[in-house]
Every structure is written in C-alpha cells, then in structure tokens.
Motif scaffolding. Sequence first.
Motif: not given
Length: 74
Positions: A49-50, A70-74
């Motif tokens: 993914k990345n 990593t990407f974290k969505e809040y």
Amino acid sequence: MKFIPIDIRKHKEYIIPFRRDSFVVSFGTDKDFGDEKNYLDWLQQQSDKNPKGFILVVENEEPIGQLELTFKEY
C-alpha cells in the motif's frame, strides 16, 4: 546513511529482530510480538500500500534499523 525500501525476502534476517527490539524498547518485553509469519504478512500488505513507508536504514552497508510509517484516519 541510506534509506532503502524493505524487501521482505532479502531483509528478513534484519526486520524481525528490529521489530522485536522495538517491542522490548516500547513495552519492556517482546512477549506480545506474536507470530513472525503474521508480522511478515502484515508488513507485505502495508508495504504494498505504501512502499515508501517501510524503509531499512543502512549505514556503511550494514542495516542498523527500520522505519514503519502507516496512515491512520481519525
């Protein structure tokens, strides 16, 4: 110092000990590290993914650490 994308097959001997060490530093033990295969599967999925987010740090041709971003969505 170089920053190169992690190649799981090529760098397996480094990335598992580096990840275990991160558990010891963060939590005082690696008892919750879990299964190595599960970690490698997760790492491959995340790297797909990345690819720029999973990097081996190399100094004088010797791996000295790794970055897992990593990407974290809040």
